[in-house]
Design a protein around this motif. Structure first.
Motif, short mmCIF file in Angstrom:
data_model
loop_
_atom_site.label_atom_id
_atom_site.label_comp_id
_atom_site.label_asym_id
_atom_site.label_seq_id
_atom_site.Cartn_x
_atom_site.Cartn_y
_atom_site.Cartn_z
N GLY A 117 49.54 -49.59 122.02
CA GLY A 117 49.59 -48.32 122.75
C GLY A 117 50.97 -47.72 122.72
O GLY A 117 51.14 -46.52 122.44
N ILE A 118 51.97 -48.53 122.98
CA ILE A 118 53.35 -48.02 123.03
C ILE A 118 53.78 -47.51 121.66
O ILE A 118 54.29 -46.40 121.52
N THR A 119 53.51 -48.31 120.63
CA THR A 119 53.96 -47.89 119.29
C THR A 119 53.19 -46.66 118.82
O THR A 119 53.76 -45.80 118.14
N ALA A 120 51.91 -46.57 119.18
CA ALA A 120 51.12 -45.42 118.73
C ALA A 120 51.69 -44.13 119.30
O ALA A 120 51.84 -43.12 118.60
N ILE A 121 52.05 -44.15 120.58
CA ILE A 121 52.60 -42.96 121.21
C ILE A 121 53.98 -42.65 120.65
O ILE A 121 54.31 -41.51 120.32
N LEU A 122 54.78 -43.71 120.49
CA LEU A 122 56.13 -43.48 119.94
C LEU A 122 56.06 -42.91 118.54
O LEU A 122 56.91 -42.13 118.13
N SER A 123 55.03 -43.26 117.80
CA SER A 123 54.91 -42.75 116.43
C SER A 123 54.72 -41.23 116.44
O SER A 123 55.04 -40.56 115.47
N GLY A 124 54.20 -40.71 117.57
CA GLY A 124 54.07 -39.25 117.70
C GLY A 124 55.43 -38.59 117.61
O GLY A 124 55.61 -37.55 116.97
#
Lengths: 244, 125, 303
Positions: A117-124
């Motif tokens: 979850g954290i990495t997915a959002i940060l990838s934004g």
């Protein structure tokens, strides 16, 4: 020789740490999946264009939606994968019972959901930075850096979905282990379910149950309850499985 | 010593005989502690229960005695007991075999005695 | 206190009874050899004891608990066989460093010494090892874990003769240092015989014998001599094994305490009385055909 005592907590903790160490590769796979999703997102996830003879306007939406969907797929598949017989045999090489094996798997999937979850959002953010440096476009700046509360809500919701799909994948994996009939049924349901079940009834309602929830607290509650139910069913169903 | 694992003689009897030989050879003194079952197990690569059985044979014959919690010790007249037993049993059996074989070959008593004397000489050399 | 107790233990696979109405107990700190031909039910029995599978009927307790799903049993037991699974992502050294968390009695000194002695490569992955090396590594895990119940199911599979010998020696020395209950399965007694205390002999899922190895060696005797004399003497006796030697002589294995005076009578009749090696006896006791392989050829010739 005197017997040693082990608590369930201790067994689960040891298995969890062992699994975290041995399944690092799954996180590499996650990173790969997310990079792939980012590449797909480079062209924008939605766009519309309008033009006349002299002027052409094209508006593109850039978001990490694809990354989130890919991450959900990733957690679903690893969750199903860790219910495999070989994985359970690894548990039973060292100290384990079926409950401790299941609990440590659930703990692992929760960890996976948090990291995913954290990495997915940060990838934004990464996506926006890349688009910025690619140039040639005018970036609408008001959303370039989102407000922290928006970011955190996004993260929370993503993590909740990952938790949900992790539990679902685990449940499907357990069913598949119980009987190959379930594999056929699950695949059938996935592709052709819509033909047999009227849209208004089951799948649609399930999706509505989660998607239309606008309160984060209520969504959390719904996901938590569903997740606990899914894991509980998985644990009960797999508690009599024979190993090795 | 290496035990004869494939032979007819059970291992625990071989252990008992080996201990007897040690005693006859004067390696263990009276009222001295003898090897424990664990020491014998390690020396001969056998299960300690098997070694214990060998020790127990000697204990039953009064050659060894037990001190609680301390182990097995050599009895006062152990040497005589072993000698007595071997003379009246082991040696007798061996001689019987020799006589049977001699008769099968048609060797008379005189010749047999001669062979035995010769064997003794060869051993001395 | 008994470490293992089984009562009327039965395990069916479809119609086949892998283990059939098995009852026995195993006491503390005994090395027991579980012997029987392939398909006798050794592995099935051991997996029930380990709590991996459930019996179809009957009762099993290990450390006074039902082993299935028992953490207490799992924490105090290790099951070593060639199918032991380790994460394919971890190296042998990483596996070894993960083990102490699970087993409180783990002896890292011993593990490292054995690892070096058998020249294992710490960076290698378990699933890349050859069969024999895998067995060696699994054995190290089994010994170093120092579990009150250590189960070895055909542990020497694929090991070289030299390594096998070292293994038995290592097992015995470790046992002498830290006595504990061990079960050791094998289809043959062979080199293991001397380090065992008890033997549990299985045939077709049933118990054939359970007794100290030293008693096994005196359990039976062989009679060798004239055919007619032997068949007369052994009439009415259970003959474990019989074979013809030439045309007129035969060899028959019977119980030592078969009948009073039988042995004396045999000796008087000029019949040789011979001991039977424990390993041979195990084979005789677990073969259906009393005449052995010779029987097949003898019968074939007469046609």
């Amino acid at each position: 020789m005197s017997l040693t005592e082990t608590s369930l907590f201790e067994a689960v903790r040891n298995q969890y740490l062992y699994k975290l160490k041995s399944r690092l590769g799954l996180f590499v796979a996650m990173a790969g999946t997310q990079v792939l999703a980012l590449l797909f997102s480079m062209g924008g996830v939605a766009s519309y264009g309008r033009g006349s003879q002299y002027l052409h306007i094209s508006v593109k939406y850039y978001s990490s939606d694809i990354v989130i969907w890919f991450t959900i797929l990733w957690i679903f598949f690893i969750a199903a994968q860790i219910t495999a017989r070989d994985e359970q045999n690894i548990d039973f090489t060292f100290v384990s019972n079926r409950l401790s094996g299941n609990l440590s798997n659930a703990a692992f999937l929760v960890t996976a959901a948090l990291i995913g979850g954290i990495t997915a959002i940060l990838s934004g953010f990464l996506l926006r930075v890349i688009i910025y440096f690619k140039g040639g476009i005018y970036l609408s700046s008001q959303n370039f850096i989102a407000a922290p509360d928006v970011v955190f809500t996004g993260m929370a919701v993503t993590i909740l979905y990952l938790l949900l799909f992790g539990a679902l994948g685990y449940f499907c994996g357990v069913l598949a282990r119980l009987s190959p009939v379930f594999i056929v049924l699950l695949i059938g349901l996935f592709f052709f379910g819509g033909w047999f079940v009227p849209r208004s009834i089951l799948p649609a309602q399930v999706i509505v149950f989660f998607r239309v929830e606008s309160s984060l607290a209520l969504l959390t509650l719904k996901v938590m309850i569903t997740m606990v139910l899914l894991y509980a069913c998985s644990f009960i169903l797999s508690n009599r499985l024979e190993v090795r | 010593m290496v035990l004869d694992m494939v032979g007819d003689k059970p291992v625990y009897i071989q252990i008992a005989e080996w201990l007897e030989n040690e005693i006859l050879g004067g390696d263990i003194k009276e009222n001295e502690k003898v090897y424990s079952q664990y020491q014998l197990a390690e020396m001969f690569n056998i299960n300690p229960a098997t070694a214990a059985r060998g020790i127990n044979i000697l204990a039953e014959q009064g050659i060894l005695y037990k001190k609680r919690g301390l182990g097995m010790f050599l009895a006062a007249n152990a040497m005589e007991k072993i000698q007595h037993k071997r003379r009246n049993y082991t040696l007798k059996k061996l001689v019987e075999k020799v006589v049977v074989e001699a008769r099968r070959l048609g060797i008379d008593e005189e010749e047999l005695l001669g062979i035995m004397r010769q064997a003794g000489k060869e051993l001395d050399e | 206190m008994d470490v293992i107790s089984c009562q009327g233990l039965t395990k069916n696979f479809g119609r086949i009874k892998a283990v059939s109405d098995l009852s026995f107990t195993i006491g503390q700190n005994v090395i027991t050899g579980l012997i029987g031909p392939n398909g006798a039910g050794k592995t099935t029995l051991l997996k029930i004891i380990a709590g991996f599978t459930r019996p179809s009927s009957g009762k099993v307790t290990v450390f006074s608990e039902n082993p299935f799903n028992s953490l207490k049993v799992s924490a105090n037991m290790i099951f070593v066989d060639e199918h032991m699974k380790f994460p394919s992502s971890l190296s042998l050294a990483q596996i070894m460093s993960a083990a102490p968390a699970f087993y409180k009695n783990w002896d890292m000194g011993l593990a490292k010494e054995l690892f070096a002695y058998f020249s294992l490569n710490p960076g290698q992955r378990h699933h890349h090892l050859s069969k024999g090396t895998k067995s060696t590594f699994n054995m190290i895990i089994g010994l170093a874990s120092r579990c009150p119940l250590t189960i070895f199911d055909e542990p020497t599979a694929g090991m070289d003769a030299g390594v096998r010998k070292d293994f038995y020696r290592a097992l015995l020395r470790d046992y002498l240092q830290k006595p504990r209950s061990m079960i050791f399965s094998s289809h043959l007694l062979n080199e293991a015989e001397d380090i065992l205390e008890d033997i549990l002999l299985l045939q077709a899922g049933q118990k054939r014998l359970h007794l100290p190895v030293t008693d096994l060696k005196e359990f039976a005797v062989a009679l060798r001599g004239k055919k007619e004399v032997i068949s007369e003497l052994t009439a009415g006796q259970e003959i474990y094994h019989q074979k013809n030697i030439g045309k007129e002589h035969s060899y028959a294995v019977i119980r030592r305490d078969a009948a009073d005076g039988l042995l004396k009578k045999s000796a008087a009749a000029g019949i040789e009385i011979l001991p039977v090696a424990a390993e041979d006896l195990c084979v005789y006791l677990t073969t259906r055909n009393r005449g052995g392989i010779d029987h097949v050829f003898d019968r074939n010739q007469s046609f």
